[in-house]
Design a protein around this motif. Structure first.
Motif, PDB file in Angstrom:
ATOM      1  N   ALA A  35       0.731  -1.250   0.183  1.00 33.67           N
ATOM      2  CA  ALA A  35       0.149   0.054   0.082  1.00 33.67           C
ATOM      3  C   ALA A  35       0.936   1.472  -0.084  1.00 33.67           C
ATOM      4  CB  ALA A  35      -0.958  -0.056   1.282  1.00 33.67           C
ATOM      5  N   VAL A  36       0.299   2.407  -0.712  1.00 34.97           N
ATOM      6  CA  VAL A  36       0.969   3.780  -0.537  1.00 34.97           C
ATOM      7  C   VAL A  36      -0.027   4.627   0.288  1.00 34.97           C
ATOM      8  CG1 VAL A  36       1.934   5.747  -2.033  1.00 34.97           C
ATOM      9  CG2 VAL A  36       2.247   3.438  -2.705  1.00 34.97           C
TER      10      VAL A  36
ATOM     11  N   PRO B 113       6.258   0.987  -8.920  1.00 38.09           N
ATOM     12  CA  PRO B 113       5.238   1.598  -9.857  1.00 38.09           C
ATOM     13  C   PRO B 113       4.161   2.278  -9.260  1.00 38.09           C
ATOM     14  CG  PRO B 113       5.541  -0.857 -10.342  1.00 38.09           C
ATOM     15  CD  PRO B 113       6.364  -0.427  -9.054  1.00 38.09           C
ATOM     16  N   LEU B 114       3.713   1.827  -7.984  1.00 40.82           N
ATOM     17  CA  LEU B 114       2.394   2.666  -7.302  1.00 40.82           C
ATOM     18  C   LEU B 114       3.064   4.142  -7.015  1.00 40.82           C
ATOM     19  CD1 LEU B 114       1.160  -0.130  -5.199  1.00 40.82           C
ATOM     20  CD2 LEU B 114       0.234   0.597  -7.508  1.00 40.82           C
ATOM     21  N   MET B 115       4.085   3.985  -6.521  1.00 45.14           N
ATOM     22  CA  MET B 115       4.781   5.416  -5.987  1.00 45.14           C
ATOM     23  C   MET B 115       4.903   6.368  -7.255  1.00 45.14           C
ATOM     24  SD  MET B 115       5.299   5.284  -2.707  1.00 45.14           S
ATOM     25  CE  MET B 115       6.893   5.456  -1.897  1.00 45.14           C
ATOM     26  N   GLN B 116       5.321   5.959  -8.387  1.00 42.34           N
ATOM     27  CA  GLN B 116       5.463   6.591  -9.555  1.00 42.34           C
ATOM     28  C   GLN B 116       4.282   7.281 -10.327  1.00 42.34           C
ATOM     29  OE1 GLN B 116       7.748   4.151 -12.243  1.00 42.34           O
ATOM     30  NE2 GLN B 116       9.507   4.302 -11.037  1.00 42.34           N
ATOM     31  N   GLN B 117       3.219   6.433 -10.191  1.00 43.59           N
ATOM     32  CA  GLN B 117       1.883   6.746 -10.392  1.00 43.59           C
ATOM     33  C   GLN B 117       1.301   7.952  -9.660  1.00 43.59           C
ATOM     34  OE1 GLN B 117      -1.012   3.576  -9.959  1.00 43.59           O
ATOM     35  NE2 GLN B 117      -2.387   4.726 -11.237  1.00 43.59           N
TER      36      GLN B 117
ATOM     37  N   GLY C 165     -11.840  12.170  -8.808  1.00 44.04           N
ATOM     38  CA  GLY C 165     -11.580  10.646  -9.409  1.00 44.04           C
ATOM     39  C   GLY C 165     -10.152  10.452  -9.511  1.00 44.04           C
ATOM     40  N   ALA C 166      -9.960   9.188 -10.044  1.00 38.61           N
ATOM     41  CA  ALA C 166      -8.706   8.850 -10.261  1.00 38.61           C
ATOM     42  C   ALA C 166      -7.899   9.530 -11.460  1.00 38.61           C
ATOM     43  CB  ALA C 166      -8.540   7.295 -10.428  1.00 38.61           C
TER      44      ALA C 166
END
Length: 265
Positions: free
Chosen positions: A139-140, A162-166, A227-228
């Motif tokens: 999780a981030v 990848p989550l952090m970069q996103q 939203g995302a």
């Protein structure tokens, strides 16, 4: 006159009920502290000796200082009071550390720590846990504070990157000039243990004041509500497009409908 008496009686009853509620909360707090103390002393053999030493030691020092000007009894009372405060501080810190030791490697420990960040003079934190996650419980979490925005990763680093970069790209589009930091929680190299997470946040460069933090948090939280994908065209319905539909065709039909309405008016 009767209405005034009724209002006075209602006000008196409300105050009585409020006092009873406060008394019940204090009783519950004392009960929770006592239960926590009993649990802590079972596996922390140094807790009681350290607490006693703090009370006796501080009281003795104050008593000896008071002997210099014949105020030893007054200083003794002050020493006992300060010693009790020091003992409670020792208890709370050892309880906190033992909790970190028990949950340090459990999923969600970093989220729990971030949700319990302590604000202080000139320092404020706005936390949102689980802004991104994987099926492996990586999780981030996002923290907004005086250093800017801090992304805290909890889990396997190779899955978190990848989550952090996103999240970094998403925030950079909105907050171009705001510093974005990354922290990975864990016991490995270049990672921060859960118990040292707040210290790691405090050591980051201080860039903003409290009012600035609130303003940045408001912008980011507004983006969350949108939203995302905040760059999606306005006016399009939420959800997937109808099967086989094309954006160009939908736009042409929308323009024709608008022209017809304009002609009818």
């Amino acid at each position: 006159m009767a209405d005034a008496k009724k209002a006075k009686a209602a006000d008196k009853a409300a105050r009585k009920e409020e006092r009873a509620a406060k008394k019940a909360r204090r009783k519950q707090t004392r009960s929770q502290l006592w239960q926590a103390f009993k649990l802590q002393k079972e596996h922390d053999k140094m807790l009681i000796p350290l607490m006693l030493l703090s009370v006796i030691g501080v009281a003795l020092v104050f008593f000896l200082v008071g002997l210099l000007w014949n105020g030893q009894w007054f200083m003794l009372i002050m020493g006992i009071a300060l010693g009790v405060m020091l003992a409670m501080f020792i208890f709370s810190r050892r309880l906190e550390n033992s909790m970190y030791d028990r949950v340090g490697n459990e999923p969600g420990a970093a989220a729990w720590r971030l949700e319990n960040l302590r604000n202080s003079m000139g320092v404020v934190w706005r936390t949102k846990t689980g802004v991104a996650a994987t099926t492996h419980m990586d999780a981030v979490h996002r923290v907004i504070g005086i250093p800017g925005v801090v992304l805290v990763g909890e889990g396997a680093p190779h899955r978190l990157k990848p989550l952090m970069q996103q999240q970094r790209k998403r925030l950079t589009r909105l907050l171009a000039d705001v510093p974005i930091h990354e922290i990975y929680v864990g016991d490995g190299e270049d990672q921060v243990p859960v118990k040292k997470l707040q210290n790691a946040l405090i050591k980051l460069p201080r860039v903003y004041r409290k009012d600035d933090v609130y303003a940045i948090a408001a912008k980011v939280e507004a983006m969350d509500h949108v939203g995302a994908n905040p760059n999606s065209p306005a006016g399009l319905p939420k959800g997937p497009l109808p099967k086989g539909a094309k954006m160009s065709g939908m736009n042409r039909r929308a323009r024709r409908m608008s022209q017809r309405r304009g002609g009818q008016s």
